[in-house]
Design an enzyme around this catalytic site. Structure first.
Site, short mmCIF file in Angstrom:
data_model
loop_
_atom_site.label_atom_id
_atom_site.label_comp_id
_atom_site.label_asym_id
_atom_site.label_seq_id
_atom_site.Cartn_x
_atom_site.Cartn_y
_atom_site.Cartn_z
N THR A 49 1.01 -1.10 0.00
CA THR A 49 0.05 0.22 0.07
C THR A 49 0.94 1.19 0.02
O THR A 49 2.04 1.11 0.01
CB THR A 49 -0.85 -0.01 1.30
OG1 THR A 49 -0.12 0.27 2.34
CG2 THR A 49 -1.54 -1.40 1.36
N CYS A 50 0.29 2.41 -0.07
CA CYS A 50 1.08 3.68 0.07
C CYS A 50 1.97 3.66 1.10
O CYS A 50 2.98 4.52 1.35
CB CYS A 50 0.14 4.91 -0.01
SG CYS A 50 -1.17 5.02 1.24
N ASN A 51 1.63 3.03 2.50
CA ASN A 51 2.28 3.27 3.83
C ASN A 51 3.00 1.87 4.06
O ASN A 51 3.61 1.75 5.08
CB ASN A 51 1.10 3.22 4.72
CG ASN A 51 0.62 4.99 4.68
OD1 ASN A 51 1.60 5.76 4.58
ND2 ASN A 51 -0.46 4.97 5.15
N THR A 115 -10.07 1.48 7.97
CA THR A 115 -10.81 0.30 7.66
C THR A 115 -10.16 0.08 6.09
O THR A 115 -10.25 -1.19 5.81
CB THR A 115 -12.39 0.30 7.35
OG1 THR A 115 -12.79 1.58 6.68
CG2 THR A 115 -12.83 0.58 8.89
N GLN A 116 -9.69 0.85 5.54
CA GLN A 116 -9.27 0.56 4.17
C GLN A 116 -8.26 -0.56 4.10
O GLN A 116 -8.26 -1.48 3.10
CB GLN A 116 -8.61 1.85 3.47
CG GLN A 116 -8.29 1.73 1.98
CD GLN A 116 -7.76 2.93 1.42
OE1 GLN A 116 -7.20 3.84 2.24
NE2 GLN A 116 -7.49 3.19 0.25
N LYS A 192 -9.22 23.61 -1.22
CA LYS A 192 -9.44 22.23 -1.21
C LYS A 192 -9.96 21.79 0.00
O LYS A 192 -10.83 20.71 0.09
CB LYS A 192 -8.25 21.73 -1.48
CG LYS A 192 -7.43 21.87 -2.87
CD LYS A 192 -8.28 20.71 -3.82
CE LYS A 192 -8.04 20.81 -5.09
NZ LYS A 192 -8.60 20.09 -6.18
N MET A 193 -9.66 22.16 1.13
CA MET A 193 -10.27 21.77 2.44
C MET A 193 -11.80 22.05 2.48
O MET A 193 -12.57 21.16 2.86
CB MET A 193 -9.80 22.59 3.50
CG MET A 193 -10.00 21.93 4.95
SD MET A 193 -9.67 20.18 5.14
CE MET A 193 -7.74 20.45 5.62
#
Length: 472
Positions: A49-51, A115-116, A192-193
């Protein structure tokens, strides 16, 4: 056989290193297929994953497996092995299983309890299953890991507390209005926020959207994403009369909305509640708005306080998940121990059947006039004696295999039943034969797959594997 995991994650490696180890699905397929054709790696799953990037493997030698996977990962990422190993981690046995359970439950994630990762672990397992890279042990292990993740989110409240600014805003809005369906949302500014917060509020029912911005074209662009209405800042008072929720994030150096302005508007609204979220720094909204009746103002610090409180709540829930993991770890260890005792049980039954057959031969020689029916009766009853004699020992062996001194217990059983050392030899031989058969099947299967050439990664690496016993 040993379970191990080797990898690196956001805690151990900076993003510039992690990105080199990030594997697309295509790259994972190629890497898994390579591992599948490698001797002494019986089962494998890659989670990328990205992490994090982690390889879970069932190997016949921990030392050789460690050497091989350090070489494999370093070459796969195109980095120097020494620079990679200092950022990596290796867990073996129960520690590897516990780590997998923590990952699937979201306890090892950057956002505690997210949860992803559960879906990513499930997808990794399914991909390895599709490629034929896992057997009975990893089937059981990863099914249990997915089960742990599900239990973590259904039996605890770890996912119920928002830990992002946008979700925290939704949580606060729900406390004020209880129901967001039909509410009107006003976005001041088009950053964006603001857009992310509006997106979550919109998903929770606030479907009518107004966008006010100094540049009308940008307001129109954002409004179109929510099928809303664009306004210029000159019509802000009108929008404030209509809105229920206001999100402000402009680059203004002064207040965009002030107390006197809202005080007058609240009279026209007949004091209908108005919820402000100020995400801007410097702040857009006059802090004195909070002094007005039925006006609720939260700035970025308030949201951060909500997030901090929710993180503390998640940490408390994580302790409950730790209990779930401990339970499932014991259950998996018991299952693994039962697998270890199967060869011993097989040897015991084999010896019992051999004795029964010997006795039957002796009886038939001494009683040559027995009819076929009488022979069948003798066969049935002598086998019954064997089965009844072995029934309780087999039950006890399965129980003893789950105890702390299981190895000692198994050794004692071998001595009691006279299958020592032959039983141990048979056990080791059977295990070796099974491993050899699995390896042979894997190699044959790999050879049959014309879509993948085993030498591809070796060619890519430009050198042979340093651990010859693991070379494909």
């Amino acid at each position: 056989m040993h379970i191990m995991v080797i990898g690196l994650n956001y805690r151990t490696a900076p993003v510039e290193l992690r990105e080199k180890f990030s594997l697309s699905e295509t790259a994972q397929r190629e890497a898994l297929t390579y591992l599948h054709g490698t001797r002494s790696i019986l089962e494998s799953v890659i989670v990328s994953t990205c992490n994090r990037t982690e390889i879970y493997a069932l190997v016949t030698s921990l030392h050789a497996g460690t050497e091989f996977f350090q070489w494999f990962l370093a070459r796969l990422a195109g980095v120097d092995r020494d620079s990679f190993t200092s950022h990596s981690y290796i867990y073996t046995g129960s520690d590897a299983v516990r780590h997998l359970f923590r990952v699937s439950a979201g306890l090892d994630s950057m956002v505690l309890g997210e949860t992803q990762i559960l879906g990513q672990v499930r997808n990794s397992y399914q991909l390895a299953h599709e490629l034929g890279c896992i057997g009975s042990i990893f089937h059981t292990l990863f099914r249990k890991a997915v089960e742990v993740g599900k239990r973590a989110h259904t039996e605890t409240q770890i996912g119920q507390n928002a830990v992002s600014v946008s979700y925290a805003a939704v949580e606060l809005a729900k406390k004020i209005f209880s129901e967001l369906s039909g509410k009107t949302m006003l976005i001041i500014g088009a950053g964006k926020m603001s857009e992310l917060t509006a997106k979550h509020l919109n998903a929770n029912g606030a479907t009518k959207v107004l966008v006010a911005n100094r540049t009308y074209e940008r307001a129109q662009e954002l409004a179109d994403r929510f099928f809303g209405q664009a306004l210029d800042l000159g019509r802000l008072d009108m929008a404030l009369q209509e809105a229920d929720i206001v999100i402000s994030s402009t680059g203004s150096q002064g207040y965009v909305v002030e107390r006197g302005q809202v005080s007058a508007i609240m009279k026209k609204r007949r004091n209908r509640p108005l919820f402000f979220i100020d995400i801007a720094v410097p702040r857009d909204l006059d802090p004195d708005l909070n002094k007005l009746d039925n006006v609720y103002l939260y700035d970025i610090d308030d949201l951060e306080h909500v997030i901090a409180a929710n993180l503390e709540e998640r940490a408390r829930e994580a302790e409950k998940i730790g209990v779930i993991i401990a339970e499932e770890l014991v259950a998996f260890r018991q299952w693994m121990n039962e697998q270890e005792v199967i060869p011993l049980i097989t040897a015991m039954r084999g010896k019992g059947i051999a004795i029964q057959e010997s006795v039957m031969d002796s009886l038939l020689n001494k009683l040559p006039g027995l009819s076929e029916r009488e022979q069948k009766i003798l066969q049935k009853h002598t086998m019954s004696i064997v089965n009844q004699l072995l029934r309780d020992p087999i039950v006890q062996l399965k129980q003893m295999a789950t105890e702390a001194d299981a190895a000692k217990n198994m050794d004692m059983a071998c001595r009691l039943f006279g299958i020592q050392p032959d039983g141990e030899t048979a056990k080791a031989s059977e295990s070796d034969e099974r491993a050899a058969a699995q390896t042979q099947e894997k190699l044959q299967s790999a050879k049959d797959r014309s879509s993948f050439e085993l030498g591809r990664l070796s060619s890519l690496f430009g050198e042979a594997c340093p651990v010859t016993t693991l070379s494909p």
